[in-house]
Enzyme design. Structure first.
Site, PDB file in Angstrom:
ATOM      1  N   ASN A   9       0.866  -1.179   0.000  1.00  0.00           N
ATOM      2  CA  ASN A   9       0.000   0.000   0.000  1.00  0.00           C
ATOM      3  C   ASN A   9       0.900   1.224   0.000  1.00  0.00           C
ATOM      4  OD1 ASN A   9      -1.807   2.037   0.519  1.00  0.00           O
ATOM      5  ND2 ASN A   9      -2.344   1.353   2.592  1.00  0.00           N
ATOM      6  N   TRP A  10       1.012   1.833  -1.179  1.00  0.00           N
ATOM      7  CA  TRP A  10       1.946   2.962  -1.303  1.00  0.00           C
ATOM      8  C   TRP A  10       1.393   4.238  -0.673  1.00  0.00           C
ATOM      9  CZ3 TRP A  10       4.035   2.752  -7.071  1.00  0.00           C
ATOM     10  CH2 TRP A  10       4.669   1.528  -7.279  1.00  0.00           C
ATOM     11  N   LYS A  11       0.127   4.244  -0.348  1.00  0.00           N
ATOM     12  CA  LYS A  11      -0.536   5.448   0.187  1.00  0.00           C
ATOM     13  C   LYS A  11      -0.277   6.623  -0.764  1.00  0.00           C
ATOM     14  CE  LYS A  11      -0.199   3.326   4.652  1.00  0.00           C
ATOM     15  NZ  LYS A  11      -0.134   3.437   6.110  1.00  0.00           N
ATOM     16  N   HIS A  97      -9.388   0.944   4.958  1.00  0.00           N
ATOM     17  CA  HIS A  97      -8.126   1.247   5.638  1.00  0.00           C
ATOM     18  C   HIS A  97      -8.385   2.235   6.771  1.00  0.00           C
ATOM     19  CE1 HIS A  97      -4.104   2.650   6.436  1.00  0.00           C
ATOM     20  NE2 HIS A  97      -3.691   1.526   5.890  1.00  0.00           N
ATOM     21  N   GLU A  99      -6.846   4.738   7.751  1.00  0.00           N
ATOM     22  CA  GLU A  99      -6.692   6.159   7.396  1.00  0.00           C
ATOM     23  C   GLU A  99      -7.947   6.682   6.713  1.00  0.00           C
ATOM     24  OE1 GLU A  99      -2.931   5.661   5.375  1.00  0.00           O
ATOM     25  OE2 GLU A  99      -2.069   5.077   7.304  1.00  0.00           O
ATOM     26  N   GLU A 169      -5.198  -5.023  10.635  1.00  0.00           N
ATOM     27  CA  GLU A 169      -4.205  -3.969  10.831  1.00  0.00           C
ATOM     28  C   GLU A 169      -4.496  -3.238  12.134  1.00  0.00           C
ATOM     29  OE1 GLU A 169      -2.286  -2.786   6.855  1.00  0.00           O
ATOM     30  OE2 GLU A 169      -4.015  -1.506   7.157  1.00  0.00           O
ATOM     31  N   GLY A 175       2.364   2.438  10.716  1.00  0.00           N
ATOM     32  CA  GLY A 175       3.279   3.564  10.558  1.00  0.00           C
ATOM     33  C   GLY A 175       3.985   3.989  11.832  1.00  0.00           C
ATOM     34  N   SER A 215       3.501  -1.890  10.411  1.00  0.00           N
ATOM     35  CA  SER A 215       4.953  -1.929  10.647  1.00  0.00           C
ATOM     36  C   SER A 215       5.563  -3.294  10.362  1.00  0.00           C
ATOM     37  CB  SER A 215       5.285  -1.463  12.073  1.00  0.00           C
ATOM     38  OG  SER A 215       4.860  -0.120  12.250  1.00  0.00           O
ATOM     39  N   GLY A 236       2.867  -1.100   4.278  1.00  0.00           N
ATOM     40  CA  GLY A 236       2.854   0.332   3.955  1.00  0.00           C
ATOM     41  C   GLY A 236       4.266   0.828   3.701  1.00  0.00           C
ATOM     42  N   GLY A 237       4.873   1.434   4.712  1.00  0.00           N
ATOM     43  CA  GLY A 237       6.193   2.066   4.569  1.00  0.00           C
ATOM     44  C   GLY A 237       7.224   1.197   3.862  1.00  0.00           C
TER      45      GLY A 237
END
Ligand code: PGA
Length: 255
Positions: A9-11, A97, A99, A169, A175, A215, A236-237
């Site tokens: 997930n590149w956001k 998600h 966010e 998640e 994150g 993470s 993610g990251g």
């Protein structure tokens, strides 16, 4: 044996050329390494989807969007429909998600609508659920996740369930650098499988893919992925760095 899945997930990251080059690197890695049973899904920003989808060659890589509209088409300035996503060559969409839930006020009812519209447009869904820290501290995490899943899957048929991947998640791990322990992940994943069992039956529960997100990185992915009910990760990251992401893809046990 369930397939294994690693989704990135590149956001809201990566300009067009950067995104294309990252996608190429992951594609090349998959072409050069035999990883039977592992599927990789890249979820870049919408605007890169068509170009990336058209550039991928490995048989086990596909693309997904990070969200979709709850409407089919029409005067909804700035929105992107599930049908448009499908037309780029994408096969998946992330729905729910944390966010989107917290910054864009997406509630369970809306998420249920989005899941149905995605499935109607022949997209597979990566549905995210998970508790916030205060809920875990109060011991309410099982209750929260159960309610999120029951509401999201309301009115979904057994056949449609095959097109839904669940991503657990825990919001406190997203994150933050703090990962759920493999024991915490396994405990929740096995609980999620029991919810699917109650809602849809044994066969569906055994087949359901449940990913961990929050993470997840090369230093912890192998341990997390070794858990019986963890079928892969939503990253993610670490999905923004080709080496890290490829190491995570390569960290399933027994290969
Ligand atoms: P993270 O994000 O890996 O950066 O924690 C996971 C996600 O939000 O899907």
């Amino acid at each position: 044996m369930r397939r294994k899945v690693v989704a990135g997930n590149w956001k809201m990251n990566m300009k067009h050329a950067e995104g294309l080059s990252l996608a190429q690197a992951v594609d090349n890695f998959l072409l050069g390494n035999d990883l039977p049973g592992v599927d990789v899904i890249l979820c870049p920003p919408y605007i890169h989807l068509a170009h990336i989808a058209g550039s991928l060659r490995a048989p086990n890589i596909s693309t997904g969007a990070q969200n979709c509209s709850d409407h089919d088409a029409g005067a909804y300035t700035g929105e992107i429909s599930a049908g448009m996503i499908k037309s780029t060559g994408a096969e998946y969409v992330i729905i729910g998600h944390s966010e989107r839930r917290s910054y864009f006020n997406e509630n369970d009812e809306l998420l249920n609508t989005k899941i149905k519209i995605a499935l109607k447009n022949e997209l597979r869904v990566i549905f995210c659920c998970g508790e916030v820290l205060s809920e875990r501290e109060k011991g309410k995490h099982f209750e929260i996740v159960k309610s999120q899943i029951e509401k999201a899957l309301s009115g979904i048929s057994r056949e449609d369930l095959a097109d839904i991947i669940i991503a657990y998640e825990p919001v406190w791990a997203i994150g933050t650098g703090v990962t759920a322990s493999s024991g915490q992940a396994q405990e929740m994943h096995s609980y999620i499988r029991s919810i699917i069992y109650k809602l849809f039956g044994k066969e569906e529960a055994e087949k359901a893919l449940i990913l961990y997100g929050g993470s997840c990185k090369p230093s912890n992915s192998a341990e997390l992925f070794s858990m019986e009910d963890v079928d892969g990760g939503l990253i993610g990251g670490a999905s923004l760095n080709e080496d890290d992401f490829c190491k995570i893809i390569d960290s399933f046990p027994g290969k």
